[in-house]
Design a protein around this motif. Sequence first.
Motif, PDB file in Angstrom:
ATOM      1  N   VAL A 167       0.847  -1.183   0.000  1.00 26.43           N
ATOM      2  CA  VAL A 167       0.000   0.000   0.000  1.00 26.43           C
ATOM      3  C   VAL A 167       0.884   1.235   0.000  1.00 26.43           C
ATOM      4  N   VAL A 168       0.692   2.096  -1.010  1.00 24.51           N
ATOM      5  CA  VAL A 168       1.413   3.363  -1.092  1.00 24.51           C
ATOM      6  C   VAL A 168       0.478   4.448  -0.552  1.00 24.51           C
ATOM      7  N   ASP A 169       0.838   5.017   0.597  1.00 24.54           N
ATOM      8  CA  ASP A 169      -0.033   5.945   1.309  1.00 24.54           C
ATOM      9  C   ASP A 169       0.255   7.394   0.955  1.00 24.54           C
ATOM     10  N   ILE A 170      -0.807   8.126   0.620  1.00 28.08           N
ATOM     11  CA  ILE A 170      -0.740   9.585   0.585  1.00 28.08           C
ATOM     12  C   ILE A 170      -0.988  10.026   2.020  1.00 28.08           C
ATOM     13  N   ASP A 171       0.076  10.147   2.792  1.00 29.39           N
ATOM     14  CA  ASP A 171      -0.011  10.321   4.236  1.00 29.39           C
ATOM     15  C   ASP A 171       0.424  11.719   4.654  1.00 29.39           C
ATOM     16  N   THR A 187       5.687   9.768  -0.873  1.00 30.12           N
ATOM     17  CA  THR A 187       6.876  10.587  -1.149  1.00 30.12           C
ATOM     18  C   THR A 187       8.162   9.767  -1.110  1.00 30.12           C
ATOM     19  N   ASP A 188       8.174   8.691  -0.318  1.00 25.13           N
ATOM     20  CA  ASP A 188       9.363   7.841  -0.289  1.00 25.13           C
ATOM     21  C   ASP A 188       9.514   7.077  -1.605  1.00 25.13           C
ATOM     22  N   VAL A 189       8.390   6.625  -2.189  1.00 25.20           N
ATOM     23  CA  VAL A 189       8.465   5.957  -3.490  1.00 25.20           C
ATOM     24  C   VAL A 189       8.878   6.964  -4.555  1.00 25.20           C
TER      25      VAL A 189
END
Length: 569
Positions: A58-62, A243-245
């Motif tokens: 899961v790629v989170d817009i956190d 943002t890390d991806v």
Amino acid sequence: MSTPAPATKWKARLLTAVGAAALAVLVTLSGLTATPDAWLYDRLVRGAAPDADPRIVVVDIDQKSLAELGRWPWSRRVHAQLIDRLRLAETKGIAFNVLLSEPALFDPEGDALLARAIGRSGRVVLPVFAEPVQRNGPSVELMPIPEFAASAASLGHAEMALEEDGVARSVYLRAGLGSPHWPALALALLQLDQPSGASTELPGRRLVATELPPASDTDWVRDHEVRIPFTSPPNAFRHVSYTDVLNQRIPTSLLRGNWIVVGVNATGMGQIARAPGQPLTASMSGADYQANLLNMLLKDAAITPMGEGGQALLAALLAALPLLLSILPGLRRVWLPTVLTMVAALVLAVLLLRYGHTWFSPVPALLVLALGASLWLYRLLRRTHKQAQSDALTGLANRNRFDQALDQELRVARRSGQPLSLLVMDIDHFKQLNDSQGHTAGDAALKALGRVLRSRARRPRDLVARLGGDEFAVLLPETSAQAAATIATTIHVDLANLGRKPHGANASASPPFTASIGIHTFQSGDDLGPEDVFDRADAALYRAKQTGRNRSFSHTGEHEPVGVSATRI
């Protein structure tokens, strides 16, 4: 006391079983047990929770991403860069669960860049949302703008099916306006690996019959309902920050060959829900919802709710089963098969859920069984109470019940000013009858006297009691001394007629016998307690015996008896 014939007893039980089955069907179809159904499901489904598939990321817009990339919404150039990063990492597929239904009027080049990135990837699935145009109005499908829809590998609906308590238990694998033409977003992602044109049988309860005409174009139509066995916790998948991806701060190996779900997970953004069994303060993002759906499909762990027909039929069978089992030897006491059936219903629900991937709610059947058990317990308590206050041989009230009734009726007589008469009697020479003809004859005489007394004290408040041995009492509220004497006379007549019946007419007929009766009538203004009233009637009985037996004597004076009110028969 007579007991029902076996055939009548089994017929009554069969009719009761039919009634219990009908009630179970009614409760099931009415939906009255929706809340306890959900409560029980939330607890049982925990045991069916699968592990999180390590291939789902899961790629989170956190909050971290918002802090680095700025206020939402971001330029679609940023999304294009993310899609390219994931393409270069050779991911298996991307569910981009972000609403893209409006063009960016101030950055049309960003839209073009994102459309090209989606097209280059060839593995991006975009969401379709349904929202009402106005409050309580018809819905419309919010689809990606044409450039994105044309570039995407597939589209899928991203509905989170929330129940009234805010819990997301189910998903509809197909849904859409007018017809269920969109697959669920996670299903559309998984179908990227299927050959073009291939069709697979979807699990779930069918809600749309193929032979029915299409629904209205403004109706959101759902089909293939399944319940999701959420992981524990629901966000147990590998999570990485958007943002890390984007900035390549995570190893490519974490993404390569994996399914990617991109979605909003920042506080105050996006739709949230609770998974079954989670506390009220817990929440689950739309990305985690889709990840759990994808996990369910990968593990072939979809839970299909049993159809209403099957649910009602099984509930009816369980509700009727205890009464049917009570025919068997060793199970004739209804409580035992009832308890066994309630346990079996719960075990059946657990087995179907964990091994059959089917949800059957036992609550309607348990409710009917509990109601039946409560009624049976109530009848048992009433019967026990009645037995505690009745004489086993004659079925009359016993001494305890008589003492309570005498005390109560005396209080009523004082308030109302009405007379209260008491007859106390016993069988003449009862010991000799027992010694000469046996206890069977003595018991027959006691029963016969009980029947005679009951026939002469028929009003609702009249009470006939066996005080012990061969001593009986008749309590007659609102009865004058003269009326009580008349009743005593009729009792003597009845006993005399009873003794004249031919013995061959009835094998259980009693031997001829007589009785002596003492009478006392409580009058308004008398200052007597229950013991005093009884003692005076008992003293009158003693005088009846002294003067020759087989007669009644009325104690009407304050201390001394004043005369015999009934003649010798």
